[in-house]
Design an enzyme around this catalytic site. Structure first.
Site, PDB file in Angstrom:
ATOM      1  N   LYS A 191      -1.560  -1.254  -4.003  1.00 55.59           N
ATOM      2  CA  LYS A 191      -2.522  -0.166  -4.120  1.00 55.59           C
ATOM      3  C   LYS A 191      -1.757   1.141  -4.004  1.00 55.59           C
ATOM      4  O   LYS A 191      -1.022   1.359  -3.026  1.00 55.59           O
ATOM      5  CB  LYS A 191      -3.582  -0.235  -3.017  1.00 55.59           C
ATOM      6  CG  LYS A 191      -4.524   0.974  -3.041  1.00 55.59           C
ATOM      7  CD  LYS A 191      -5.256   1.192  -1.741  1.00 55.59           C
ATOM      8  CE  LYS A 191      -6.043   2.502  -1.808  1.00 55.59           C
ATOM      9  NZ  LYS A 191      -6.695   2.825  -0.521  1.00 55.59           N
TER      10      LYS A 191
ATOM     11  N   TYR B 143       0.869  -1.182   0.000  1.00 53.93           N
ATOM     12  CA  TYR B 143       0.000   0.000   0.000  1.00 53.93           C
ATOM     13  C   TYR B 143       0.901   1.226   0.000  1.00 53.93           C
ATOM     14  O   TYR B 143       1.582   1.508   0.991  1.00 53.93           O
ATOM     15  CB  TYR B 143      -0.880  -0.060   1.247  1.00 53.93           C
ATOM     16  CG  TYR B 143      -1.941   1.013   1.391  1.00 53.93           C
ATOM     17  CD1 TYR B 143      -2.159   1.983   0.432  1.00 53.93           C
ATOM     18  CD2 TYR B 143      -2.759   1.037   2.518  1.00 53.93           C
ATOM     19  CE1 TYR B 143      -3.137   2.945   0.578  1.00 53.93           C
ATOM     20  CE2 TYR B 143      -3.743   1.985   2.688  1.00 53.93           C
ATOM     21  CZ  TYR B 143      -3.931   2.943   1.711  1.00 53.93           C
ATOM     22  OH  TYR B 143      -4.901   3.894   1.873  1.00 53.93           O
TER      23      TYR B 143
END
Length: 303
Positions: A163, A135
């Site tokens: 992400k 992330y």
């Protein structure tokens, strides 16, 4: 694990108090998202206020949502922490509850070097029994996962995707250029304003906060982008931009986006708008602005 493609809402954590989950609201929100056709759920991310919640609250929320979902879509759980051991404990709990993967940003406080990030995520992935998604959230953890770092980590057999919430398209395009052709590593974009173009260019999907409110809209955008239907994308993008510029910009708060999403969910009758300390829900005047913004979007407020 098969690559998850599509819209993965970073689910809001409905609360009734600082350590009390809004259980009825959680059930309604979960069903609202599933009815909207989302492809997976992401719990305990930034939109889920994970770092403001007690460990008990995090554990209870994962169990509650996984039980409600009952395998209908994959569930991913955020395990970001300053403690490797706490991340691993939550990951074990997530697997027990039925989650299919975990998501972790860099540990926050002292900013790690890129080599320290490689060693940290390698240690985490080595110890996990679920696949790990990276992330990239530089605004909150003070460090970018640089493309060379991501490329190194992508070779780990248990690190399966990333992400990106940097809103830096040059960075994301660099990742797509270097990693976009790999079938064993998926790239997702966080900012919903960029989801359509990112999917056209090869992203696996979007992890979009606005999908908490209007899941069908973001699913429709994903499908239009996947098919390369630019005319439909243009129409959908205007609505997404209307949401972003009216619901996420009320007040001068670092948390305006989250306050706006939770306030809108409350006005729509889905869940409570309580925010965990130190953040506070919108007051009457701000709430009225969100009400008017929803009405301009054609949404009838029930509260």
């Amino acid at each position: 694990m098969k690559t998850i493609k599509g819209i993965i809402p970073p689910m809001v954590t409905p609360l009734k108090g600082n350590d009390r989950i809004d259980c009825d609201g959680t059930a309604r929100l979960t069903e609202h998202l599933l009815a909207g056709g989302v492809h997976a759920l992401f719990l305990l991310g930034t939109t889920g206020e994970a770092q403001s919640l007690s460990y008990k609250c995090r554990y209870d929320f994962v169990e509650l949502v996984c039980r409600q979902v009952a395998g209908r879509v994959p569930v991913l759980v955020g395990v970001t922490d300053t403690s490797l051991d706490e991340s691993l404990k939550l990951a074990i709990h997530a697997r027990t509850c039925g989650a299919v993967g975990v998501v972790a940003a860099a540990p926050y406080y002292f900013a790690p070097s890129q080599q320290e990030l490689i060693e940290y995520f390698t240690a985490l992935a080595d110890a996990l029994t679920l696949p790990l998604y990276l992330y990239n959230m530089p605004s909150h953890v003070k460090v970018f996962l640089e493309p060379a770092t991501v490329s190194t980590l992508a070779d780990h057999p248990n690190i399966v995707g990333l992400k990106d919430s940097s809103a830096n398209m040059t960075y994301f395009q660099t990742l797509l250029y270097g990693l976009g052709d790999r079938e064993d590593f998926a790239l997702y974009v966080g900012p919903e304003e960029l989801t359509g173009e990112s999917v056209v260019m090869g992203a696996a999907g979007g992890v979009n906060g606005g999908a908490n409110l209007f899941p069908e809209l973001y699913v429709e955008m994903y499908h239009a982008a996947y098919k390369g239907d630019v005319n439909s994308m243009r129409t959908l993008q205007r609505r997404i931009m209307q949401i972003a510029t009216t619901l996420y910009t009320v007040g001068k708060y670092g948390s305006s986006y989250l306050k706006g999403v939770k306030c809108a969910l409350s006005l729509m009758g889905i869940c409570d708008d309580y925010l965990s300390y130190p953040y506070r829900k919108f007051r009457a005047g701000e709430r009225d602005r969100i009400r008017k913004a929803l009405e301009a979007l054609g949404i009838r407020c029930v509260r």
